[in-house]
Design an enzyme around this catalytic site. Structure first.
Site, PDB file in Angstrom:
ATOM      1  CB  SER A 242      -0.881   0.003   1.242  1.00 33.56           C
ATOM      2  OG  SER A 242      -0.078   0.285   2.368  1.00 33.56           O
ATOM      3  CE  LYS A 243      -1.636   6.538  -2.787  1.00 37.22           C
ATOM      4  NZ  LYS A 243      -3.103   6.309  -2.692  1.00 37.22           N
ATOM      5  NE  ARG A 244       0.395   0.351   5.930  1.00 36.76           N
ATOM      6  CZ  ARG A 244       1.035  -0.812   5.997  1.00 36.76           C
ATOM      7  NH1 ARG A 244       2.172  -0.911   6.639  1.00 36.76           N
ATOM      8  NH2 ARG A 244       0.517  -1.880   5.424  1.00 36.76           N
TER       9      ARG A 244
END
Ligand code: GLU
Length: 479
Positions: A242-244
């Site tokens: 994910s964006k993390r």
């Protein structure tokens, strides 16, 4: 004849998970000389945008994926979906539902409070025609729900194997919402039927949708395609990517200076291996080798180190002219490009690219490394200045070395090296001290390819001018 499709929703930029889906569809189509259809799933008008559609097409093209049909925009096909839903109602395979979302939510909570499992309770299934008429006259919008028959749906997923779902676990799902917009299930199946899709290859977040969609294919009287659900991509911490984990949009990798073929290899090897992980495959080789049977069920890990490794490897394997074609826009962007690099400075420029590519992981690295050879506008790494330019000995020895350099007959790597070593010996200073200092003075950094080749390519004039800048460069850092 194989017909596959890639069907992104333009609610954001194309991210790597979706790209892998596109890539496998494309490889499968090309391997079987089939057809790759591109469909933009923009039925959610409020969340979709033309800008994102364009960005998705741009990302696909950058990686090298072309399509044979489309893009088909679902937003232009609303009437077709409505007609399909109405047809199902006429044949008793679907029904109008007047329950508002609030009413449903209320009943759901009540059911769950009793500790029971909720699915739509079919309140509208047996409404009398008169009652329906009354509700319509009151202006209450009607959705259309699919009537899930009793039984079991089974299918053989080409990646996950046999899957069976008891219809007891499926509710009568909505096909057309009260506002006349189709749900994902309806539009996907209608379009897949209309475009004759034979294989649906997509992320395994769609596995649970598949039984419902199979029911719809059957209800609409169409053959059911084969399904292959690709395992979820994980970040290095083994959590869903994910964006993390950083920017996962495909164009971000272009903008960071990755080569499309390296990225293609990297992405294709998430879940599939053409055989040798150490090799960079051409697109033709991957097309030839591709098979759905070799997709592994386990979740692949998105490992940027591997991408960097592949990229630096490809930077070194490409022919010089190909590499220069990729590099050119980067140099243009920095104002470093001129036509003479391909004409009367060609030999010099090719030597330069050849020398610097061995140290570059990306095109950004490469253009940064090349900048000081072409322009005086580059930055001095303060750490490098602090470490290598503060010694007082340099004030004494560098001017002497400069004179040595001035006197060289040929400003060649060999002569430069001999002069430097001799001067170091004579002054009782380590050659390495001079080498480090020169590197920072001429390139602004503490790592580079062999310094003597660097200086030869830098040329005598530039080298001498930069050696004179010792005090000025020292002033660029705060002491
Ligand atoms: N538009 C869906 C998505 O982006 C894909 C639908 C499908 O492949 O069936 O997840």
């Amino acid at each position: 004849m194989v017909r596959v499709r890639f069907a992104p929703s333009p609610t954001g930029h194309l991210h790597v998970g979706a790209l892998r889906t596109a890539l496998f569809n494309w490889l499968f189509a090309r391997h079987h000389r089939g057809t790759f259809v591109l469909r933009i799933e923009d039925t959610d008008v409020s969340r979709s945008s033309e800008e994102m559609s364009r960005s998705i097409l741009e990302a696909l093209s950058w990686v090298g994926l072309d399509w044979d049909e489309g893009p088909i925009y679902q937003s232009q096909r609303f009437e077709i979906y409505r007609r399909a839903a109405r047809r199902l109602v006429e044949r008793g395979l679907a029904y109008h539902c007047f329950c508002s979302p609030q009413e449903i939510e209320h009943r759901r909570q009540e059911t769950q409070a009793r500790g029971e499992h909720w699915k739509y309770d079919r309140r509208c299934l047996h409404l009398e025609e008169k009652e329906k008429q009354r509700l319509r006259e009151k202006g209450i919008p009607a959705a259309i729900r699919f009537l899930v028959p009793d039984g079991l749906t089974e299918f053989d997923d080409l990646v996950h194997g046999h899957i069976a779902v008891d219809h007891k676990n499926l509710e009568d799902f909505v096909l057309l919402r009260g506002d006349g917009f189709p749900t994902y299930h309806l539009s996907v199946v209608v379009d897949d039927i209309d475009t004759g899709i034979t294989h649906v290859i997509r992320g395994d977040d769609h596995i649970s949708n598949t039984p419902k969609q199979i029911l719809l294919y059957r209800a609409l009287g169409a053959p059911v395609p084969q399904f292959a659900h690709l395992p979820l991509i994980l970040g290095p911490d083994r959590k869903k990517l994910s964006k993390r984990h950083g920017d996962t949009s495909v164009l971000n990798f272009r903008d960071k200076g990755y080569l499309p073929l390296a990225f293609f290899n990297f992405m294709a090897q998430l879940s599939w291996s053409p055989g040798n992980e150490e090799k960079i495959y051409s697109i033709e080789e991957m097309v030839r080798e591709f098979s759905l049977e070799r997709i592994s069920k386990g979740s692949p890990v998105f490992d940027l180190n591997k991408l960097e490794w592949l990229n630096s490897r490809l930077i070194n394997e490409l022919s010089l002219s190909e590499l220069i074609t990729y590099l050119r826009p980067w140099l243009e962007k920095e104002g470093l490009w001129s036509e003479e690099l391909l004409t009367f400075r060609k030999e010099w420029f090719e030597k330069l690219v050849n020398l610097t590519r061995s140290r570059s992981r990306t095109l950004v690295d490469l253009s940064l490394m090349i900048a000081p050879f072409i322009s005086d506008k580059f930055n001095y790494d303060p750490e490098a200045v602090r470490k290598h330019l503060l010694s007082g000995e340099l004030d004494r020895v560098l001017p002497l070395l400069k004179e040595d350099f001035q006197k060289l007959e040929n400003f060649s790597a060999r002569e430069i090296e001999a002069a430097l070593r001799e001067r170091a010996d004579r002054e009782g200073i380590k050659a390495a001290t001079l080498i480090h200092a020169l590197r920072v003075l001429v390139l602004g950094r503490s790592v580079s390819p062999g310094i003597f080749e660097v200086l030869e390519l830098m040329g005598r004039e530039r080298t001498l001018a930069r050696m004179e800048k010792l005090s000025a460069v020292r002033e660029t850092i705060e002491n």
